[in-house]
Design a protein around this motif. Structure first.
Motif, PDB file in Angstrom:
ATOM      1  N   UNK A  23      -1.480 -29.797  -7.513  1.00 27.80           N
ATOM      2  CA  UNK A  23      -2.752 -29.333  -8.042  1.00 27.80           C
ATOM      3  C   UNK A  23      -2.628 -27.882  -8.478  1.00 27.80           C
ATOM      4  N   UNK A  24      -3.201 -27.559  -9.625  1.00 26.28           N
ATOM      5  CA  UNK A  24      -3.160 -26.191 -10.136  1.00 26.28           C
ATOM      6  C   UNK A  24      -4.510 -25.514  -9.912  1.00 26.28           C
ATOM      7  N   UNK A  25      -4.470 -24.281  -9.428  1.00 28.13           N
ATOM      8  CA  UNK A  25      -5.684 -23.488  -9.247  1.00 28.13           C
ATOM      9  C   UNK A  25      -5.745 -22.336 -10.250  1.00 28.13           C
ATOM     10  N   UNK A  26      -4.938 -22.428 -11.292  1.00 29.09           N
ATOM     11  CA  UNK A  26      -5.010 -21.490 -12.412  1.00 29.09           C
ATOM     12  C   UNK A  26      -5.237 -22.303 -13.680  1.00 29.09           C
ATOM     13  N   UNK A  27      -6.418 -22.159 -14.263  1.00 30.06           N
ATOM     14  CA  UNK A  27      -6.753 -22.952 -15.452  1.00 30.06           C
ATOM     15  C   UNK A  27      -7.924 -22.312 -16.200  1.00 30.06           C
ATOM     16  N   UNK A  28      -8.083 -22.729 -17.447  1.00 25.22           N
ATOM     17  CA  UNK A  28      -9.268 -22.380 -18.249  1.00 25.22           C
ATOM     18  C   UNK A  28      -9.769 -23.672 -18.876  1.00 25.22           C
ATOM     19  N   UNK A  29     -11.078 -23.762 -19.051  1.00 23.97           N
ATOM     20  CA  UNK A  29     -11.656 -24.945 -19.665  1.00 23.97           C
ATOM     21  C   UNK A  29     -12.970 -24.613 -20.351  1.00 23.97           C
ATOM     22  N   UNK A  49     -25.991 -27.514 -24.394  1.00 27.67           N
ATOM     23  CA  UNK A  49     -25.289 -26.280 -24.741  1.00 27.67           C
ATOM     24  C   UNK A  49     -23.803 -26.398 -24.467  1.00 27.67           C
ATOM     25  N   UNK A  50     -23.206 -25.292 -24.058  1.00 33.30           N
ATOM     26  CA  UNK A  50     -21.779 -25.266 -23.799  1.00 33.30           C
ATOM     27  C   UNK A  50     -21.455 -24.486 -22.539  1.00 33.30           C
ATOM     28  N   UNK A  51     -20.190 -24.585 -22.113  1.00 34.51           N
ATOM     29  CA  UNK A  51     -19.774 -23.854 -20.913  1.00 34.51           C
ATOM     30  C   UNK A  51     -18.331 -23.414 -21.039  1.00 34.51           C
ATOM     31  N   UNK A  52     -17.999 -22.352 -20.302  1.00 33.10           N
ATOM     32  CA  UNK A  52     -16.636 -21.877 -20.118  1.00 33.10           C
ATOM     33  C   UNK A  52     -16.396 -21.723 -18.626  1.00 33.10           C
ATOM     34  N   UNK A  53     -15.174 -22.030 -18.196  1.00 30.31           N
ATOM     35  CA  UNK A  53     -14.861 -21.942 -16.769  1.00 30.31           C
ATOM     36  C   UNK A  53     -13.392 -21.597 -16.615  1.00 30.31           C
ATOM     37  N   UNK A  54     -13.080 -20.819 -15.593  1.00 29.46           N
ATOM     38  CA  UNK A  54     -11.693 -20.467 -15.353  1.00 29.46           C
ATOM     39  C   UNK A  54     -11.421 -20.167 -13.896  1.00 29.46           C
ATOM     40  N   UNK A  61      -3.053 -19.950  -1.108  1.00 32.92           N
ATOM     41  CA  UNK A  61      -4.230 -20.731  -0.726  1.00 32.92           C
ATOM     42  C   UNK A  61      -5.551 -20.070  -1.136  1.00 32.92           C
ATOM     43  N   UNK A  62      -5.496 -19.041  -1.972  1.00 34.07           N
ATOM     44  CA  UNK A  62      -6.715 -18.323  -2.363  1.00 34.07           C
ATOM     45  C   UNK A  62      -6.785 -18.209  -3.881  1.00 34.07           C
ATOM     46  N   UNK A  63      -7.960 -18.420  -4.431  1.00 38.76           N
ATOM     47  CA  UNK A  63      -8.164 -18.290  -5.873  1.00 38.76           C
ATOM     48  C   UNK A  63      -9.542 -17.689  -6.145  1.00 38.76           C
ATOM     49  N   UNK A  64      -9.671 -17.061  -7.295  1.00 34.80           N
ATOM     50  CA  UNK A  64     -10.970 -16.587  -7.754  1.00 34.80           C
ATOM     51  C   UNK A  64     -11.350 -17.403  -8.989  1.00 34.80           C
ATOM     52  N   UNK A  65     -12.644 -17.532  -9.234  1.00 32.89           N
ATOM     53  CA  UNK A  65     -13.086 -18.355 -10.349  1.00 32.89           C
ATOM     54  C   UNK A  65     -14.366 -17.784 -10.955  1.00 32.89           C
ATOM     55  N   UNK A  66     -14.624 -18.179 -12.164  1.00 33.96           N
ATOM     56  CA  UNK A  66     -15.831 -17.750 -12.852  1.00 33.96           C
ATOM     57  C   UNK A  66     -16.254 -18.799 -13.860  1.00 33.96           C
ATOM     58  N   UNK A  67     -17.516 -18.739 -14.272  1.00 34.62           N
ATOM     59  CA  UNK A  67     -18.026 -19.697 -15.252  1.00 34.62           C
ATOM     60  C   UNK A  67     -19.225 -19.095 -15.962  1.00 34.62           C
ATOM     61  N   UNK A  68     -19.496 -19.624 -17.138  1.00 33.54           N
ATOM     62  CA  UNK A  68     -20.700 -19.251 -17.896  1.00 33.54           C
ATOM     63  C   UNK A  68     -21.240 -20.504 -18.568  1.00 33.54           C
TER      64      UNK A  68
END
Length: 207
Positions: A23-29, A49-54, A61-68
């Motif tokens: 499983x990858x915890x580094x991605x953009x979509x 509408x639309x969305x962005x997420x990364x 074992x730690x990741x940061x994430x964001x979305x709009x």
């Protein structure tokens, strides 16, 4: 509930399947999204509408994430038009650990800002704008795994609360991905709380 049971069953049998990529915890979509409110009086209104997420893995074992998320809809009435716009950015940090060879236990906490803006263009009163927002904190736990080499599924549940008289509520989401290559895949997710359901479908690039 049926969707949640299906995903839970897929994750349960994942260790019995063939060997898969990690499983990858580094991605953009990004892609399409829709918010639907269950309201019989308003005929269950929808706004698209639309969305962005990364997400970025900071450690094993730690990741940061964001979305709009952004959605809007315009309506006509006798003396003009009005437009409703929804903006929902979020930032958070997550933790994951192996639950089995092919399934991870996940936990995360995020800041979520919900903003609604109504713009009215009236022949008599001109342009009028009203904006309202609230800042929330959402915490969830769940499972994420690979039922097969080219598929992925996840399920999460938690709680969200915040200011501006927002009443705390349970939240949940279920989603999946079909991979075409190690990098590219199609993703879909259904998330909701109380009478609001969000549907999303898009393309993800994993690294």
């Amino acid at each position: 509930m049926r969707k949640i049971l299906i995903v839970a069953a897929l994750l349960a049998v994942a260790p019995l399947s063939a060997q898969a990529e990690a499983l990858s915890y580094t991605y953009v979509e990004g892609g399409w999204t829709q918010f639907k409110t269950s309201d019989d009086d308003l005929n269950d209104p929808k706004i698209d509408g639309g969305y962005l997420r990364g997400s970025i893995a900071l450690a094993e074992q730690v990741h940061v994430f964001g979305a709009w998320n952004y959605a809007s809809k315009s309506y006509d009435y006798t003396y003009g038009t009005f437009k409703l716009e929804l903006n929902q950015p979020e930032l958070g940090i997550g933790y994951h650990m192996p639950f089995s060879d092919r399934v991870d236990y996940t936990a995360d906490i995020a800041w979520v800002r919900q903003q609604a803006e109504l713009t009215v263009k009236d022949v008599d009163f001109g342009r009028l704008t009203s904006t309202d927002h609230t800042n929330l904190v959402r915490a969830t736990m769940g499972l994420r795994g690979k039922p097969s080499r080219m598929t992925e599924a996840w399920i999460k549940a938690g709680y969200m609360d915040g200011g501006n008289e927002f009443e705390g509520t349970w939240v949940g989401s279920v989603g999946g991905q079909i991979n075409f290559t190690k990098t590219w895949g199609l993703v879909g997710e259904v998330a909701g709380y109380r009478d609001v359901t969000q549907f999303s479908a898009g393309v993800r690039a994993s690294f």
